[in-house]
Design a protein around this motif. Structure first.
Motif, mmCIF file in Angstrom:
data_model
loop_
_atom_site.group_PDB
_atom_site.id
_atom_site.type_symbol
_atom_site.label_atom_id
_atom_site.label_comp_id
_atom_site.label_asym_id
_atom_site.label_seq_id
_atom_site.Cartn_x
_atom_site.Cartn_y
_atom_site.Cartn_z
ATOM 1 N N TYR A 21 1.801 -8.130 -6.960
ATOM 2 C CA TYR A 21 1.018 -6.919 -6.759
ATOM 3 C C TYR A 21 -0.350 -7.329 -6.225
ATOM 4 O O TYR A 21 -1.071 -8.099 -6.856
ATOM 5 C CB TYR A 21 0.892 -6.139 -8.070
ATOM 6 C CG TYR A 21 2.246 -5.729 -8.601
ATOM 7 C CD1 TYR A 21 2.841 -4.555 -8.161
ATOM 8 C CD2 TYR A 21 2.943 -6.534 -9.499
ATOM 9 C CE1 TYR A 21 4.099 -4.184 -8.624
ATOM 10 C CE2 TYR A 21 4.191 -6.165 -9.963
ATOM 11 C CZ TYR A 21 4.767 -4.987 -9.522
ATOM 12 O OH TYR A 21 5.996 -4.627 -9.971
ATOM 13 N N VAL A 22 -0.710 -6.810 -5.052
ATOM 14 C CA VAL A 22 -1.940 -7.216 -4.376
ATOM 15 C C VAL A 22 -2.771 -5.966 -4.076
ATOM 16 O O VAL A 22 -2.275 -5.018 -3.449
ATOM 17 C CB VAL A 22 -1.630 -7.966 -3.062
ATOM 18 C CG1 VAL A 22 -2.907 -8.400 -2.375
ATOM 19 C CG2 VAL A 22 -0.709 -9.156 -3.327
ATOM 20 N N LEU A 23 -4.015 -5.957 -4.511
ATOM 21 C CA LEU A 23 -4.930 -4.862 -4.216
ATOM 22 C C LEU A 23 -5.292 -4.915 -2.733
ATOM 23 O O LEU A 23 -5.542 -5.997 -2.193
ATOM 24 C CB LEU A 23 -6.190 -5.006 -5.068
ATOM 25 C CG LEU A 23 -7.213 -3.873 -4.960
ATOM 26 C CD1 LEU A 23 -6.608 -2.550 -5.413
ATOM 27 C CD2 LEU A 23 -8.436 -4.217 -5.799
ATOM 28 N N TYR A 24 -5.305 -3.757 -2.057
ATOM 29 C CA TYR A 24 -5.605 -3.749 -0.627
ATOM 30 C C TYR A 24 -6.329 -2.465 -0.232
ATOM 31 O O TYR A 24 -6.334 -1.481 -0.966
ATOM 32 C CB TYR A 24 -4.329 -3.901 0.201
ATOM 33 C CG TYR A 24 -3.463 -2.659 0.186
ATOM 34 C CD1 TYR A 24 -3.558 -1.720 1.208
ATOM 35 C CD2 TYR A 24 -2.557 -2.424 -0.844
ATOM 36 C CE1 TYR A 24 -2.777 -0.580 1.199
ATOM 37 C CE2 TYR A 24 -1.778 -1.294 -0.864
ATOM 38 C CZ TYR A 24 -1.883 -0.370 0.155
ATOM 39 O OH TYR A 24 -1.125 0.760 0.144
ATOM 40 N N GLU A 25 -6.926 -2.494 0.940
ATOM 41 C CA GLU A 25 -7.496 -1.315 1.594
ATOM 42 C C GLU A 25 -6.810 -1.186 2.951
ATOM 43 O O GLU A 25 -6.453 -2.192 3.560
ATOM 44 C CB GLU A 25 -8.996 -1.483 1.845
ATOM 45 C CG GLU A 25 -9.852 -1.490 0.615
ATOM 46 C CD GLU A 25 -11.324 -1.708 0.952
ATOM 47 O OE1 GLU A 25 -12.133 -1.483 0.048
ATOM 48 O OE2 GLU A 25 -11.656 -2.114 2.084
ATOM 49 N N SER A 26 -6.656 0.038 3.396
ATOM 50 C CA SER A 26 -6.066 0.223 4.726
ATOM 51 C C SER A 26 -6.973 1.091 5.587
ATOM 52 O O SER A 26 -7.673 1.971 5.096
ATOM 53 C CB SER A 26 -4.677 0.856 4.627
ATOM 54 O OG SER A 26 -4.772 2.145 4.063
ATOM 55 N N ARG B 200 -6.718 -4.953 4.530
ATOM 56 C CA ARG B 200 -7.573 -5.985 3.951
ATOM 57 C C ARG B 200 -7.068 -6.224 2.527
ATOM 58 O O ARG B 200 -6.948 -5.271 1.746
ATOM 59 C CB ARG B 200 -9.020 -5.502 3.928
ATOM 60 C CG ARG B 200 -9.982 -6.482 3.356
ATOM 61 C CD ARG B 200 -11.385 -5.922 3.449
ATOM 62 N NE ARG B 200 -12.280 -6.799 2.727
ATOM 63 C CZ ARG B 200 -13.497 -6.486 2.365
ATOM 64 N NH1 ARG B 200 -13.985 -5.289 2.667
ATOM 65 N NH2 ARG B 200 -14.246 -7.330 1.723
ATOM 66 N N TYR B 201 -6.760 -7.472 2.192
ATOM 67 C CA TYR B 201 -6.188 -7.821 0.895
ATOM 68 C C TYR B 201 -7.220 -8.522 0.023
ATOM 69 O O TYR B 201 -8.083 -9.238 0.513
ATOM 70 C CB TYR B 201 -4.965 -8.714 1.090
ATOM 71 C CG TYR B 201 -3.889 -8.023 1.897
ATOM 72 C CD1 TYR B 201 -2.999 -7.174 1.276
ATOM 73 C CD2 TYR B 201 -3.798 -8.199 3.269
ATOM 74 C CE1 TYR B 201 -2.021 -6.520 2.007
ATOM 75 C CE2 TYR B 201 -2.826 -7.545 4.012
ATOM 76 C CZ TYR B 201 -1.942 -6.709 3.376
ATOM 77 O OH TYR B 201 -0.988 -6.058 4.099
ATOM 78 N N PHE B 202 -7.127 -8.315 -1.288
ATOM 79 C CA PHE B 202 -8.088 -8.859 -2.234
ATOM 80 C C PHE B 202 -7.411 -9.752 -3.269
ATOM 81 O O PHE B 202 -6.212 -9.633 -3.529
ATOM 82 C CB PHE B 202 -8.806 -7.721 -2.974
ATOM 83 C CG PHE B 202 -9.562 -6.810 -2.050
ATOM 84 C CD1 PHE B 202 -10.836 -7.123 -1.636
ATOM 85 C CD2 PHE B 202 -8.991 -5.642 -1.585
ATOM 86 C CE1 PHE B 202 -11.542 -6.288 -0.779
ATOM 87 C CE2 PHE B 202 -9.672 -4.802 -0.727
ATOM 88 C CZ PHE B 202 -10.949 -5.126 -0.333
ATOM 89 N N SER B 203 -8.200 -10.630 -3.865
ATOM 90 C CA SER B 203 -7.745 -11.496 -4.954
ATOM 91 C C SER B 203 -8.140 -10.850 -6.266
ATOM 92 O O SER B 203 -9.103 -10.108 -6.318
ATOM 93 C CB SER B 203 -8.419 -12.867 -4.872
ATOM 94 O OG SER B 203 -8.076 -13.513 -3.697
ATOM 95 N N PRO B 204 -7.467 -11.162 -7.336
ATOM 96 C CA PRO B 204 -6.291 -12.011 -7.391
ATOM 97 C C PRO B 204 -5.020 -11.197 -7.183
ATOM 98 O O PRO B 204 -5.014 -9.991 -7.380
ATOM 99 C CB PRO B 204 -6.338 -12.553 -8.824
ATOM 100 C CG PRO B 204 -6.931 -11.425 -9.619
ATOM 101 C CD PRO B 204 -7.949 -10.780 -8.670
#
Length: 78
Positions: A39-44, A53-57
């Motif tokens: 599961y990856v947090l992102y913005e579109s 754009r993908y965020f950690s962790p």
């Protein structure tokens, strides 16, 4: 989709059953599919061209369980 007699059915536009699954089969399949999901947090951005754009962790869904997910969604703040 429709839940009829303990089964979930996918119906055509004319109301004929195209596919059906028992609730237990859906749970088994969901658990198998998501047991090692990431599961990856992102913005579109969609105004111009699609961009992400993908965020950690990234969170690993090891041992993900639909039963837990369903009941967690009913918990306060869930």
């Amino acid at each position: 989709m429709e839940n009829v007699g303990g089964a979930v059915e996918l119906l055509t536009d004319t109301g004929h059953c195209a596919a059906a699954w028992s609730f237990s089969d859906l749970m088994i399949g969901w658990n198998k599919k998501h047991t090692q999901a990431a599961y990856v947090l992102y913005e579109s951005e969609k105004e111009k061209a699609p961009a992400y754009r993908y965020f950690s962790p990234a969170l690993m869904g090891e041992g993900t369980d639909l039963n837990h997910s369903i009941w967690q969604s009913f918990a306060p703040g869930g």
